[in-house]
Write an enzyme that holds these catalytic residues in place. Structure first.
Site, PDB file in Angstrom:
ATOM      1  N   SER A 149      12.397  67.635 -10.429  1.00 26.52           N
ATOM      2  CA  SER A 149      12.565  67.297  -9.055  1.00 26.52           C
ATOM      3  C   SER A 149      14.044  66.728  -8.745  1.00 26.52           C
ATOM      4  CB  SER A 149      11.647  66.312  -8.305  1.00 26.52           C
ATOM      5  OG  SER A 149      12.068  65.819  -6.932  1.00 26.52           O
ATOM      6  N   TYR A 163       8.607  57.646  -9.618  1.00 24.45           N
ATOM      7  CA  TYR A 163       8.157  59.185  -9.415  1.00 24.45           C
ATOM      8  C   TYR A 163       9.636  59.862 -10.050  1.00 24.45           C
ATOM      9  CZ  TYR A 163       8.255  63.906  -7.654  1.00 24.45           C
ATOM     10  OH  TYR A 163       8.306  65.204  -7.355  1.00 24.45           O
TER      11      TYR A 163
HETATM   12  P1  NDP Z   1       0.838  69.523  -4.004  1.00 24.72           P
HETATM   13  O1  NDP Z   1       0.398  68.074  -3.595  1.00 24.72           O
HETATM   14  O2  NDP Z   1       0.994  70.496  -2.979  1.00 24.72           O
HETATM   15  O3  NDP Z   1      -0.098  69.998  -5.063  1.00 24.72           O
HETATM   16  C1  NDP Z   1      -0.375  69.490  -6.295  1.00 24.72           C
HETATM   17  C2  NDP Z   1      -1.166  70.133  -7.250  1.00 24.72           C
HETATM   18  O4  NDP Z   1      -1.379  69.320  -8.412  1.00 24.72           O
HETATM   19  C3  NDP Z   1      -2.433  70.471  -6.790  1.00 24.72           C
HETATM   20  O5  NDP Z   1      -3.006  71.633  -7.408  1.00 24.72           O
HETATM   21  C4  NDP Z   1      -3.276  69.323  -7.500  1.00 24.72           C
HETATM   22  O6  NDP Z   1      -4.807  69.737  -7.645  1.00 24.72           O
HETATM   23  C5  NDP Z   1      -2.821  69.310  -8.590  1.00 24.72           C
HETATM   24  N1  NDP Z   1      -3.007  67.747  -9.311  1.00 24.72           N
HETATM   25  C6  NDP Z   1      -2.731  66.566  -8.448  1.00 24.72           C
HETATM   26  N2  NDP Z   1      -3.184  65.776  -9.376  1.00 24.72           N
HETATM   27  C7  NDP Z   1      -3.658  66.085 -10.513  1.00 24.72           C
HETATM   28  C8  NDP Z   1      -4.265  65.541 -11.379  1.00 24.72           C
HETATM   29  N3  NDP Z   1      -4.499  64.271 -11.813  1.00 24.72           N
HETATM   30  N4  NDP Z   1      -4.829  66.541 -12.467  1.00 24.72           N
HETATM   31  C9  NDP Z   1      -4.658  67.814 -12.244  1.00 24.72           C
HETATM   32  N5  NDP Z   1      -3.973  68.356 -11.210  1.00 24.72           N
HETATM   33  C10 NDP Z   1      -3.536  67.528 -10.250  1.00 24.72           C
HETATM   34  O7  NDP Z   1       2.267  69.335  -4.645  1.00 24.72           O
HETATM   35  P2  NDP Z   1       3.319  70.220  -4.874  1.00 24.72           P
HETATM   36  O8  NDP Z   1       3.176  71.894  -4.774  1.00 24.72           O
HETATM   37  O9  NDP Z   1       4.348  69.950  -3.648  1.00 24.72           O
HETATM   38  O10 NDP Z   1       4.080  69.960  -6.063  1.00 24.72           O
HETATM   39  C11 NDP Z   1       3.941  70.631  -7.367  1.00 24.72           C
HETATM   40  C12 NDP Z   1       5.419  70.044  -8.192  1.00 24.72           C
HETATM   41  O11 NDP Z   1       6.554  70.218  -7.535  1.00 24.72           O
HETATM   42  C13 NDP Z   1       5.145  68.737  -8.693  1.00 24.72           C
HETATM   43  O12 NDP Z   1       5.402  68.590  -9.917  1.00 24.72           O
HETATM   44  C14 NDP Z   1       6.062  67.945  -7.791  1.00 24.72           C
HETATM   45  O13 NDP Z   1       6.414  66.853  -8.190  1.00 24.72           O
HETATM   46  C15 NDP Z   1       7.190  69.067  -7.926  1.00 24.72           C
HETATM   47  N6  NDP Z   1       7.948  68.932  -6.498  1.00 24.72           N
HETATM   48  C16 NDP Z   1       7.494  68.938  -5.258  1.00 24.72           C
HETATM   49  C17 NDP Z   1       8.448  68.747  -4.276  1.00 24.72           C
HETATM   50  C18 NDP Z   1       8.101  68.979  -2.598  1.00 24.72           C
HETATM   51  O14 NDP Z   1       8.833  68.664  -1.945  1.00 24.72           O
HETATM   52  N7  NDP Z   1       6.921  69.497  -2.521  1.00 24.72           N
HETATM   53  C19 NDP Z   1      10.006  68.424  -4.513  1.00 24.72           C
HETATM   54  C20 NDP Z   1      10.175  68.423  -5.900  1.00 24.72           C
HETATM   55  C21 NDP Z   1       9.293  68.414  -6.797  1.00 24.72           C
HETATM   56  P3  NDP Z   1      -5.966  69.706  -6.345  1.00 24.72           P
HETATM   57  O15 NDP Z   1      -5.442  70.619  -5.256  1.00 24.72           O
HETATM   58  O16 NDP Z   1      -7.291  70.066  -6.971  1.00 24.72           O
HETATM   59  O17 NDP Z   1      -5.923  68.221  -5.874  1.00 24.72           O
END
Ligand code: NDP
Length: 254
Positions: A149, A163
């Site tokens: 990120s 984070y």
């Molecule tokens: P979302 O919240 O939209 O999706 C998160 C995903 O991770 C889902 O598939 C969720 O599964 C899964 N997840 C969450 N917690 C767990 C856990 N304990 N064990 C297994 N799976 C888990 O996140 P984003 O798509 O926005 O983010 C994806 C990546 O991108 C992350 O690493 C985030 O830090 C990074 N990022 C995102 C940004 C943004 O602005 N969106 C900016 C910079 C980085 P389920 O659906 O089953 O809950």
């Protein structure tokens, strides 16, 4: 990545039920990968992503794994190898932010949970993947992409410093493993999204964060998930055959 001619790549993507992970899954399926997709809770959303990937011709193994539980994290690579006989790629994508707020209000329990999901699970997954991929262990090489990120370098003051710390750790995972395992055929890179339109912001307590931040982004808009997936797809492509240890920032100019 060194792979036998004619064989399809097999790539694990964590957190692929929605958001950026789902977009990466659909993009890599379209690019010819077979996939191992993990999710935590959202089985219906995950099943829809599987169907979309299968429609592009991918074979898909869907695994429920709560990555806060490191035993469940450790089960992912063996399950992938049992299904496909090989793993050639890993995307450490699943991540959580904790609640948005000032540093003095940050919950240490929340910080512990996010370090498990964002840092310790990727260590476990990366160790297992590289042990299978490394050419000095009989593997065929591989490609790993860590989703970090922009927060890793901004520090995310007044927002979510723990984070940001976890994402700085992911950057170091890329830098170190790219150097240690470059000699044995494993490329490791980072993609660092800026604010991207997903449900992550609602979970952090500020669903409108992408639009609120847009005026401070040079391109004056948040990113869309397919724009992050495109950078990941490049790193898995033949065009990136000499790219390792890189950090591609996809953040609209920040
Ligand atoms: P979302 O919240 O939209 O999706 C998160 C995903 O991770 C889902 O598939 C969720 O599964 C899964 N997840 C969450 N917690 C767990 C856990 N304990 N064990 C297994 N799976 C888990 O996140 P984003 O798509 O926005 O983010 C994806 C990546 O991108 C992350 O690493 C985030 O830090 C990074 N990022 C995102 C940004 C943004 O602005 N969106 C900016 C910079 C980085 P389920 O659906 O089953 O809950």
């Amino acid at each position: 990545m060194q792979m036998n001619e004619g064989l399809r790549p097999v790539t694990i993507i964590t957190g692929a039920s929605r958001g950026i992970g789902a977009a990466i899954a659909e993009r890599l399926a379209a690019d010819g990968h077979d996939l191992v997709l993990t999710y935590r809770d959202r089985a219906t959303d995950a099943a829809a992503v599987v169907r979309a990937c299968e429609a592009s011709g991918a074979r898909v193994l869907l695994l429920r794994a709560d990555l806060a539980d490191l035993e469940q994290a450790a089960s992912v690579v063996p399950a992938a190898i049992a299904e496909f006989s090989t793993v050639t790629g890993l995307v450490n994508n699943a991540g959580i932010t904790g609640r948005i707020g000032g540093f003095l209000d940050a919950s240490i329990h929340e910080a512990e949970l996010l370090f498990r999901v964002n840092v310790l699970a990727p260590i476990v997954l990366t160790q297992a993947a590289i042990a299978h991929m490394a050419t000095d262990r009989g593997g065929a090489g591989g490609c790993i992409v860590n989703i970090s990120s922009g927060a890793a370098t901004s520090g995310a003051p007044n927002t979510y410093i723990p984070y940001a710390m976890s994402k700085a750790a992911i950057n170091a995972l890329t830098t170190g493993t790219a150097k240690e395992f470059g000699p044995v055929g494993v490329r490791v890179n980072t993609v660092s999204p800026g604010t991207t339109r997903t449900e992550m912001h609602a979970a952090a307590g500020r669903p409108n964060a992408p639009d609120e931040r847009a005026p401070r982004i040079p391109m004056r808009r948040p990113g869309e998930v397919h724009e992050i997936a495109g950078a990941v797809a490049y790193l898995f492509s033949a065009d990136a055959s000499y790219t390792s240890g890189a950090d591609i920032r996809v953040a609209g100019g920040i």
